[in-house]
Design a protein around this motif. Structure first.
Motif, PDB file in Angstrom:
ATOM      1  N   ALA A   5      24.968   8.142  -9.869  1.00 38.13           N
ATOM      2  CA  ALA A   5      24.654   8.059  -8.436  1.00 38.13           C
ATOM      3  C   ALA A   5      25.632   7.158  -7.702  1.00 38.13           C
ATOM      4  CB  ALA A   5      23.232   7.538  -8.233  1.00 38.13           C
ATOM      5  N   GLU A   6      25.979   7.561  -6.486  1.00 33.30           N
ATOM      6  CA  GLU A   6      26.710   6.677  -5.582  1.00 33.30           C
ATOM      7  C   GLU A   6      25.697   5.704  -4.991  1.00 33.30           C
ATOM      8  OE1 GLU A   6      29.290   8.278  -2.565  1.00 33.30           O
ATOM      9  OE2 GLU A   6      29.679  10.055  -3.784  1.00 33.30           O
ATOM     10  N   GLY A   7      26.047   4.425  -4.968  1.00 35.62           N
ATOM     11  CA  GLY A   7      25.099   3.450  -4.451  1.00 35.62           C
ATOM     12  C   GLY A   7      25.765   2.209  -3.895  1.00 35.62           C
ATOM     13  N   ILE A   8      25.015   1.494  -3.080  1.00 35.23           N
ATOM     14  CA  ILE A   8      25.451   0.209  -2.518  1.00 35.23           C
ATOM     15  C   ILE A   8      24.469  -0.850  -2.988  1.00 35.23           C
ATOM     16  CG2 ILE A   8      25.839  -1.111  -0.406  1.00 35.23           C
ATOM     17  CD1 ILE A   8      26.443   1.574   0.992  1.00 35.23           C
ATOM     18  N   VAL A   9      24.976  -1.965  -3.489  1.00 39.06           N
ATOM     19  CA  VAL A   9      24.125  -3.044  -3.969  1.00 39.06           C
ATOM     20  C   VAL A   9      23.512  -3.767  -2.776  1.00 39.06           C
ATOM     21  CG1 VAL A   9      23.988  -5.173  -5.314  1.00 39.06           C
ATOM     22  CG2 VAL A   9      25.541  -3.338  -6.040  1.00 39.06           C
ATOM     23  N   ILE A  10      22.182  -3.677  -2.642  1.00 41.49           N
ATOM     24  CA  ILE A  10      21.506  -4.354  -1.529  1.00 41.49           C
ATOM     25  C   ILE A  10      20.752  -5.603  -1.994  1.00 41.49           C
ATOM     26  CG2 ILE A  10      21.336  -2.274  -0.122  1.00 41.49           C
ATOM     27  CD1 ILE A  10      18.432  -1.997  -0.986  1.00 41.49           C
ATOM     28  N   ARG A  11      20.621  -5.758  -3.313  1.00 43.63           N
ATOM     29  CA  ARG A  11      20.013  -6.980  -3.842  1.00 43.63           C
ATOM     30  C   ARG A  11      20.513  -7.188  -5.265  1.00 43.63           C
ATOM     31  NH1 ARG A  11      14.227  -7.343  -5.515  1.00 43.63           N
ATOM     32  NH2 ARG A  11      13.970  -5.447  -4.278  1.00 43.63           N
ATOM     33  N   SER A  12      20.759  -8.454  -5.615  1.00 38.71           N
ATOM     34  CA  SER A  12      21.228  -8.789  -6.956  1.00 38.71           C
ATOM     35  C   SER A  12      20.569 -10.090  -7.395  1.00 38.71           C
ATOM     36  CB  SER A  12      22.757  -8.939  -6.961  1.00 38.71           C
ATOM     37  OG  SER A  12      23.234  -9.225  -8.263  1.00 38.71           O
ATOM     38  N   LYS A  40      26.306 -11.676 -16.330  1.00 39.40           N
ATOM     39  CA  LYS A  40      26.619 -13.071 -15.983  1.00 39.40           C
ATOM     40  C   LYS A  40      27.672 -13.682 -16.910  1.00 39.40           C
ATOM     41  CE  LYS A  40      23.091 -15.724 -15.159  1.00 39.40           C
ATOM     42  NZ  LYS A  40      21.763 -16.346 -15.384  1.00 39.40           N
ATOM     43  N   LYS A  41      28.009 -12.973 -17.956  1.00 41.01           N
ATOM     44  CA  LYS A  41      29.002 -13.496 -18.888  1.00 41.01           C
ATOM     45  C   LYS A  41      30.398 -13.418 -18.280  1.00 41.01           C
ATOM     46  CE  LYS A  41      26.248 -12.279 -22.955  1.00 41.01           C
ATOM     47  NZ  LYS A  41      26.175 -11.482 -24.199  1.00 41.01           N
ATOM     48  N   VAL A  42      31.233 -14.380 -18.626  1.00 38.94           N
ATOM     49  CA  VAL A  42      32.555 -14.514 -18.011  1.00 38.94           C
ATOM     50  C   VAL A  42      33.403 -13.253 -18.182  1.00 38.94           C
ATOM     51  CG1 VAL A  42      34.719 -15.810 -18.038  1.00 38.94           C
ATOM     52  CG2 VAL A  42      32.543 -17.011 -18.353  1.00 38.94           C
ATOM     53  N   LYS A  43      33.375 -12.644 -19.343  1.00 36.02           N
ATOM     54  CA  LYS A  43      34.219 -11.492 -19.625  1.00 36.02           C
ATOM     55  C   LYS A  43      33.510 -10.150 -19.420  1.00 36.02           C
ATOM     56  CE  LYS A  43      37.193 -13.964 -22.916  1.00 36.02           C
ATOM     57  NZ  LYS A  43      37.754 -13.965 -24.293  1.00 36.02           N
ATOM     58  N   SER A  44      32.401 -10.176 -18.721  1.00 34.75           N
ATOM     59  CA  SER A  44      31.646  -8.939 -18.517  1.00 34.75           C
ATOM     60  C   SER A  44      32.453  -7.926 -17.712  1.00 34.75           C
ATOM     61  CB  SER A  44      30.333  -9.219 -17.786  1.00 34.75           C
ATOM     62  OG  SER A  44      29.701  -8.008 -17.408  1.00 34.75           O
ATOM     63  N   ARG A  45      32.504  -6.694 -18.213  1.00 32.84           N
ATOM     64  CA  ARG A  45      33.232  -5.649 -17.489  1.00 32.84           C
ATOM     65  C   ARG A  45      32.394  -5.061 -16.363  1.00 32.84           C
ATOM     66  NH1 ARG A  45      31.947  -0.444 -19.924  1.00 32.84           N
ATOM     67  NH2 ARG A  45      30.467  -0.707 -21.641  1.00 32.84           N
ATOM     68  N   HIS A  46      31.108  -5.468 -16.298  1.00 37.75           N
ATOM     69  CA  HIS A  46      30.218  -4.936 -15.272  1.00 37.75           C
ATOM     70  C   HIS A  46      29.883  -5.954 -14.178  1.00 37.75           C
ATOM     71  CE1 HIS A  46      28.626  -1.800 -18.380  1.00 37.75           C
ATOM     72  NE2 HIS A  46      29.684  -1.357 -17.715  1.00 37.75           N
ATOM     73  N   ALA A  47      30.387  -7.170 -14.300  1.00 37.96           N
ATOM     74  CA  ALA A  47      30.022  -8.229 -13.356  1.00 37.96           C
ATOM     75  C   ALA A  47      30.319  -7.843 -11.910  1.00 37.96           C
ATOM     76  CB  ALA A  47      30.749  -9.525 -13.718  1.00 37.96           C
ATOM     77  N   GLU A  57      30.074   4.041  -7.970  1.00 41.52           N
ATOM     78  CA  GLU A  57      29.373   5.090  -8.705  1.00 41.52           C
ATOM     79  C   GLU A  57      28.774   4.435  -9.945  1.00 41.52           C
ATOM     80  OE1 GLU A  57      30.363   9.625  -9.549  1.00 41.52           O
ATOM     81  OE2 GLU A  57      31.474   8.306 -10.919  1.00 41.52           O
ATOM     82  N   TYR A  58      27.459   4.588 -10.104  1.00 37.28           N
ATOM     83  CA  TYR A  58      26.734   3.935 -11.185  1.00 37.28           C
ATOM     84  C   TYR A  58      26.147   4.993 -12.123  1.00 37.28           C
ATOM     85  CZ  TYR A  58      27.141  -0.289  -8.383  1.00 37.28           C
ATOM     86  OH  TYR A  58      27.640  -1.354  -7.680  1.00 37.28           O
ATOM     87  N   VAL A  59      26.359   4.789 -13.414  1.00 37.25           N
ATOM     88  CA  VAL A  59      25.805   5.674 -14.434  1.00 37.25           C
ATOM     89  C   VAL A  59      24.795   4.861 -15.239  1.00 37.25           C
ATOM     90  CG1 VAL A  59      26.301   7.161 -16.405  1.00 37.25           C
ATOM     91  CG2 VAL A  59      27.992   6.927 -14.558  1.00 37.25           C
ATOM     92  N   PHE A  60      23.548   5.313 -15.288  1.00 34.10           N
ATOM     93  CA  PHE A  60      22.508   4.524 -15.957  1.00 34.10           C
ATOM     94  C   PHE A  60      21.473   5.425 -16.624  1.00 34.10           C
ATOM     95  CE2 PHE A  60      21.676   4.996 -11.425  1.00 34.10           C
ATOM     96  CZ  PHE A  60      20.379   5.475 -11.376  1.00 34.10           C
ATOM     97  N   PHE A  61      20.896   4.878 -17.704  1.00 32.51           N
ATOM     98  CA  PHE A  61      19.795   5.548 -18.390  1.00 32.51           C
ATOM     99  C   PHE A  61      18.487   5.125 -17.726  1.00 32.51           C
ATOM    100  CE2 PHE A  61      23.017   5.487 -21.759  1.00 32.51           C
ATOM    101  CZ  PHE A  61      22.972   6.819 -22.162  1.00 32.51           C
ATOM    102  N   ARG A  62      17.554   6.069 -17.635  1.00 31.68           N
ATOM    103  CA  ARG A  62      16.286   5.762 -16.987  1.00 31.68           C
ATOM    104  C   ARG A  62      15.203   6.696 -17.489  1.00 31.68           C
ATOM    105  NH1 ARG A  62      15.007   6.431 -10.706  1.00 31.68           N
ATOM    106  NH2 ARG A  62      13.591   4.691 -10.361  1.00 31.68           N
ATOM    107  N   ASN A  63      14.061   6.114 -17.837  1.00 30.71           N
ATOM    108  CA  ASN A  63      12.907   6.909 -18.239  1.00 30.71           C
ATOM    109  C   ASN A  63      11.890   6.900 -17.103  1.00 30.71           C
ATOM    110  OD1 ASN A  63      13.757   7.598 -20.874  1.00 30.71           O
ATOM    111  ND2 ASN A  63      13.229   5.545 -21.595  1.00 30.71           N
ATOM    112  N   GLY A  73      30.160   2.252 -14.741  1.00 24.59           N
ATOM    113  CA  GLY A  73      30.250   2.265 -13.287  1.00 24.59           C
ATOM    114  C   GLY A  73      31.684   2.140 -12.823  1.00 24.59           C
ATOM    115  N   GLU A  74      31.908   2.543 -11.591  1.00 26.60           N
ATOM    116  CA  GLU A  74      33.242   2.451 -11.000  1.00 26.60           C
ATOM    117  C   GLU A  74      33.107   2.005  -9.551  1.00 26.60           C
ATOM    118  OE1 GLU A  74      37.077   5.292  -9.873  1.00 26.60           O
ATOM    119  OE2 GLU A  74      35.451   6.073 -11.122  1.00 26.60           O
ATOM    120  N   ILE A  75      33.830   0.955  -9.194  1.00 26.61           N
ATOM    121  CA  ILE A  75      33.791   0.456  -7.822  1.00 26.61           C
ATOM    122  C   ILE A  75      34.614   1.368  -6.919  1.00 26.61           C
ATOM    123  CG2 ILE A  75      34.487  -1.427  -6.288  1.00 26.61           C
ATOM    124  CD1 ILE A  75      33.898  -3.370  -8.552  1.00 26.61           C
ATOM    125  N   MET A  76      33.997   1.799  -5.822  1.00 23.28           N
ATOM    126  CA  MET A  76      34.693   2.639  -4.845  1.00 23.28           C
ATOM    127  C   MET A  76      35.148   1.799  -3.652  1.00 23.28           C
ATOM    128  SD  MET A  76      32.046   5.835  -5.193  1.00 23.28           S
ATOM    129  CE  MET A  76      32.993   7.113  -4.379  1.00 23.28           C
TER     130      MET A  76
END
Length: 251
Positions: A5-12, A40-47, A57-63, A73-76
């Motif tokens: 999904a394409e998304g905008i972070v509105i809360r973190s 939160k880790k220094v070398k996190s590729r998702h930070a 664009e965010y790719v996630f598993f969800r039940n 994910g990829e930053i646009m």
């Protein structure tokens, strides 16, 4: 199930020792919560994907309808310029918090996403932040079913001269002077402000150009929109309090 999904972070927010939970406003699925492990880790590729205002664009598993787990994910558009500017960050934070409070989980419809995206882009392009936010607020009111009636008197349903119209935040629209007794606190506004309010009602944020508005009109517009938002939605937002403090100290 795997979602993209394409998304905008509105809360973190932080979660546990090294994780974060982000809330996305997505084009496809409305508002979605996603757990980002190790963010939160220094070398996190998702930070970078968890920073407020980030569009990607965010790719996630969800039940079912539970919390998702980020896979990739990829930053646009990082919108880093919004985070680096105090004024822009304050207005963008308000836009995100307002949408977060109004938009229900799983409430679909690309409209919310497109308006927020347009708001972020306009703020980053150095357009007048107050005009952007007032227009955004009008879109939020309309999408939530509280758009004000601005063309005819909300009581007698008559078309009057702009000079004979007042704005009634309580009744949700304009009230002519002949019906003012129905809401004595109704607000007097100049014809110029009333025309701008009507323009906001018709205009999509994605079509906003450079608008030059006099300071006195902007002040009146801000007062009217604040009254409409408070009366119709009744939200108490931390970001709004910060904007009020900025006004107080002329930041």
């Amino acid at each position: 199930m795997l979602y993209r999904a394409e998304g905008i972070v509105i809360r973190s927010m932080d979660y546990g020792e090294g994780n974060k939970i982000i809330t996305l406003c997505t084009k496809e699925s409305g508002k979605v919560g996603v757990l980002v492990r190790g963010a939160k880790k220094v070398k996190s590729r998702h930070a970078a994907l968890t920073q407020l205002f980030t569009y990607g664009e965010y790719v996630f598993f969800r039940n079912g309808t539970g919390l998702g787990n980020l896979n990739a994910g990829e930053i646009m558009e990082s919108h880093h310029r919004l985070r680096e500017d105090l004024v822009k960050a304050a207005y963008a934070s308000y836009a995100c918090e307002l949408l977060d409070r109004v938009l229900q989980d799983e409430e679909t419809g690309a409209f919310w996403f497109h308006q927020l995206k347009a708001c972020m882009e306009a703020l980053q392009e150095d357009k007048d932040p107050q005009i952007i936010i007032n227009l955004y607020e009008m879109k939020i009111l309309q999408a939530a079913g509280y758009g004000p009636e601005l063309d005819v008197c909300i009581s007698c349903n008559q078309t009057r001269k702009d000079e004979d119209m007042l704005v009634s935040p309580r009744l949700g629209g304009v009230l002519c002077r002949y019906c003012k007794h129905l809401d004595p606190p109704a607000m007097s506004v100049t014809p110029r402000t009333l025309k701008l309010l009507r323009l906001f009602g018709r205009l999509d944020l994605r079509r906003l150009g450079n608008v030059d508005v006099k300071d006195e009109t902007k002040a009146e517009l801000k007062t009217v929109m604040r009254a409409l938002m408070d009366m119709q939605l009744g939200l108490r937002l931390k970001s709004q309090n910060f904007l009020d403090q900025m006004d107080k100290y002329n930041i």
